[in-house]
Every structure is written in C-alpha cells, then in structure tokens.
Design a protein around this motif. Structure first.
Motif, PDB file in Angstrom:
ATOM      1  N   LEU A 250     -10.772   1.451  -5.302  1.00  0.00           N
ATOM      2  CA  LEU A 250     -10.375   2.590  -4.636  1.00  0.00           C
ATOM      3  C   LEU A 250      -8.564   3.561  -5.239  1.00  0.00           C
ATOM      4  N   SER A 251      -7.844   1.770  -4.814  1.00  0.00           N
ATOM      5  CA  SER A 251      -6.582   1.902  -4.403  1.00  0.00           C
ATOM      6  C   SER A 251      -5.650   1.949  -5.607  1.00  0.00           C
ATOM      7  N   SER A 252      -7.210   1.631  -6.516  1.00  0.00           N
ATOM      8  CA  SER A 252      -6.189   1.152  -8.522  1.00  0.00           C
ATOM      9  C   SER A 252      -4.579   0.975  -7.721  1.00  0.00           C
ATOM     10  N   SER A 253      -5.275  -1.030  -7.555  1.00  0.00           N
ATOM     11  CA  SER A 253      -3.519  -1.164  -7.955  1.00  0.00           C
ATOM     12  C   SER A 253      -3.352  -1.862  -9.158  1.00  0.00           C
TER      13      SER A 253
ATOM     14  N   SER B 199      -0.957  -9.164  -1.614  1.00  0.00           N
ATOM     15  CA  SER B 199      -1.153  -8.612  -0.608  1.00  0.00           C
ATOM     16  C   SER B 199      -1.998  -8.737   0.813  1.00  0.00           C
TER      17      SER B 199
ATOM     18  N   THR C 194      -3.793  -8.973  -9.256  1.00  0.00           N
ATOM     19  CA  THR C 194      -2.410  -8.140  -8.459  1.00  0.00           C
ATOM     20  C   THR C 194      -2.275  -7.825  -6.956  1.00  0.00           C
TER      21      THR C 194
ATOM     22  N   LEU D 100     -12.697  -1.383  -1.817  1.00  0.00           N
ATOM     23  CA  LEU D 100     -11.122  -0.088  -1.581  1.00  0.00           C
ATOM     24  C   LEU D 100     -10.553  -1.086  -2.506  1.00  0.00           C
ATOM     25  N   ASP D 101     -10.221  -2.048  -3.398  1.00  0.00           N
ATOM     26  CA  ASP D 101      -9.315  -2.358  -4.536  1.00  0.00           C
ATOM     27  C   ASP D 101      -9.671  -1.287  -5.438  1.00  0.00           C
TER      28      ASP D 101
ATOM     29  N   PHE E 123      -2.524  -5.585  -4.640  1.00  0.00           N
ATOM     30  CA  PHE E 123      -3.696  -5.584  -3.704  1.00  0.00           C
ATOM     31  C   PHE E 123      -4.289  -6.515  -3.633  1.00  0.00           C
TER      32      PHE E 123
END
Lengths: 88, 159
Positions: free
Chosen positions: A32-35, B121, B116, A29-30, B118
């Motif tokens: 794919l989310s390109s945070s 959070s 990060t 998920l990380d 992501f």
C-alpha cells in the motif's frame, strides 16, 4: 531433537502461524505504501577501532532506559499485589 | 529430592541458559556497528531458534497468563499480555525486514533483494524500539531472573 520438536509442535505451530500473520500484515502495508528503492550505495554503518564500542554503548543505554521506564510500572504492580494480599 | 523436582529444576536451568544465550545474542545482534554486517546477518540464523526456544520453553507461562480472567488479571498480567505480544511483533518485523535489507547473507546465497526504503526504515526503527522494549521486558521479569540465575550451575547431590 526430533522428539523435542514433536512434543512442542503446538507452540511452535502457533508461533510460526503468528509470525506469518505479522509478516503478511507488513507486506500488505508495504504494498500500500509503494516505497522506493533505498539508496544505500557505498554507505556503511560499521564503525572501526575504538569507535566500534559505540554500538554496544548505544545498546546498553537503550536497555537501561527501557528498564528505567519499567520502574514506575513495577512499583504499581508491587502495590497492586500487596493490596490484593490485604484483601485476602 | 524426587525425580519430578529434579526434572523441574533441570527445566528451569535450561530456560535460564536459553535466556542468557538470548540476551547475549540479542546484544550482539543489536550492535551491527560493532560486530559488522556479515556477523549481524549470519548470527540471526543462530538467533532465531534460540528465540523460538525461549517462547516454547515458557509456553505454559504464556498459556497461564492468557487464560487468566476476572480478578486474576492483575496489572502485571494485563501489561505482560499486551507488551509481550507487541514485543513478539517487533521481533518478527525486525528479523523479517532484516532479511529483506540483507547486504551479506542473502547475496552470498545468490539472492539479491531489492532494498526498499519501507523495509530499511522499518528495520532501523523497529530495531531501536525493540532494544527499549527488551529493557522493559527484562525489568518486568527481573524478579524471576534474580530468583533463578543461581540455577545455571549443575545439580550437585540431592540436598
């Protein structure tokens, strides 16, 4: 200690494997989310003095609220149990 | 009291003590604003084996719950089955994301993770939701806790 570990090798293995699966899923998920990098420079959540008790109060409130949410479910479980006892 | 009964009681006593340690540890871990970030992160290393022991010592119950079929699947069994999986996922996520946003433990070990948004959070959200979840989990298993909390004292005699 070693014998306890070897006696419980199966459950420990299952738990570790399940944890790895969960972690892999969230890593995906990380990816794919390109945070972006979080900006936490100089920030601190820590409270000082008497205000630090607020952290524990928050936990107590959340736990209490969780227990409150579970009440209707427990009532349903109890009703379920008594009705199945009636049947037998 | 037979040897088997003594063994059974000792096992429940261990489980109760593990559960108490888990609960106290969890409350302390959930309040980093109170305990401070270094304690929050270092104590996680102590918490993980306690969490693992909680699952392993209750393994026979877990297997029993997951093996029940048909009429044996009461509302309680069905709920616990789904909810405990969700709780496990939440716990793994909050612990793992905690390592990835580490400000104390990993930097002290010479590892500087890139934090990060992501994972930051995710750590905050899952941490807060998990406290609610633990409250529900405790309430669902409260009859067991009430029944067995008295067993934390050592066995005295054979009566």
């Amino acid at each position: 200690m070693t014998s306890w570990l070897s006696r419980n090798a199966v459950p420990i293995g299952v738990v570790v494997f399940a944890a790895v699966l969960v972690i892999a899923g969230f890593e995906l998920l990380d990816a794919l989310s390109s945070s972006e990098p979080a900006n936490s420079e100089g920030e601190s959540d820590e409270l000082e003095g008497i205000a630090s008790i607020a952290g524990l109060i928050k936990v107590a409130l959340f736990l209490g609220f969780g227990a409150l949410i579970a009440r209707p479910l427990r009532r349903r479980v109890a009703a379920d149990r008594s009705s199945s006892n009636d049947e037998t | 009291m037979t040897a088997v009964q003594t063994g059974k009681r000792a096992s429940i006593r261990t489980r109760v003590w593990i559960d108490i340690a888990l609960f106290v540890g969890y409350v302390l871990l959930s309040a980093p604003q109170t305990t401070g970030i270094p304690f929050h992160e270092y104590f996680t290393v102590v918490f993980i084996p306690i969490f693992l022991a909680h699952i392993v010592l209750d393994w026979s119950w877990i297997v029993r719950v997951f093996k029940r079929t048909g009429r044996e699947r009461s509302t309680e069994v069905r709920f616990n089955r789904v909810f405990d999986i969700v709780l496990f996922i939440g716990m793994v996520v909050v612990i793992y994301s905690g390592f990835l946003v580490s400000e104390s433990l990993l930097p002290d070990l010479g590892i500087d993770p890139e934090i990060t948004s992501f994972w930051a959070s995710l750590h905050n959200a899952s941490g807060n939701l998990l406290i609610l979840g633990v409250g529900i989990h405790l309430a669902m298993h409260w009859p067991w806790v009430k029944r067995n909390i008295g067993r934390i004292r050592p066995n005295r005699g054979t009566t």
